[in-house]
Design a protein around this motif. Structure first.
Motif, PDB file in Angstrom:
ATOM      1  N   GLN A 117       0.704  -1.293  -0.075  1.00 31.26           N
ATOM      2  CA  GLN A 117       0.105   0.175  -0.035  1.00 31.26           C
ATOM      3  C   GLN A 117       0.938   1.305  -0.022  1.00 31.26           C
ATOM      4  O   GLN A 117       1.782   1.291   0.685  1.00 31.26           O
ATOM      5  N   GLU A 118       0.347   2.293  -0.634  1.00 33.65           N
ATOM      6  CA  GLU A 118       1.068   3.421  -0.608  1.00 33.65           C
ATOM      7  C   GLU A 118       0.959   4.158   0.909  1.00 33.65           C
ATOM      8  O   GLU A 118       0.224   3.962   1.463  1.00 33.65           O
ATOM      9  N   SER A 119       2.082   4.847   1.288  1.00 38.52           N
ATOM     10  CA  SER A 119       2.068   5.261   2.669  1.00 38.52           C
ATOM     11  C   SER A 119       1.373   6.799   2.659  1.00 38.52           C
ATOM     12  O   SER A 119       1.124   7.347   1.728  1.00 38.52           O
TER      13      SER A 119
END
Length: 94
Positions: A92-94
């Motif tokens: 997942q993107e942070s």
């Protein structure tokens, strides 16, 4: 060090031991610095923590989780006085 989930039965036994004074668990002080810092900073911080860890070894254990690229270097800087682990990874993107 082996980390495992403690079941209710073991947890209750551990609680009884602590009350009766038969054994006491050490506190675990753990920290990570996400993906922040350079290799030099990571080694210096780890060495500082490791230098102070023996002063508290009767009461607690230390675990540090540096960025994955620095694990081996940090482990060497700790000299076996501090546990070194890895951080969670996610797609997942942070």
């Amino acid at each position: 060090m082996v980390l495992r989930r403690v079941g209710h039965e073991e947890n209750n036994n551990m609680f009884r031991h602590k009350i009766s004074g038969e054994s006491a668990m050490k506190k675990l002080i753990a920290g990570n610095w996400k993906m922040n810092g350079s290799l030099k900073m990571s080694r210096e911080l780890a060495a500082d923590i490791a230098a102070q860890a023996p002063d508290y070894s009767d009461a607690c254990e230390f675990l540090i989780c540096p960025p994955s690229l620095y694990i081996q270097s940090v482990r060497e800087a700790c000299g076996g006085k501090v546990f070194v682990g890895a951080q969670d990874c996610s797609s997942q993107e942070s």
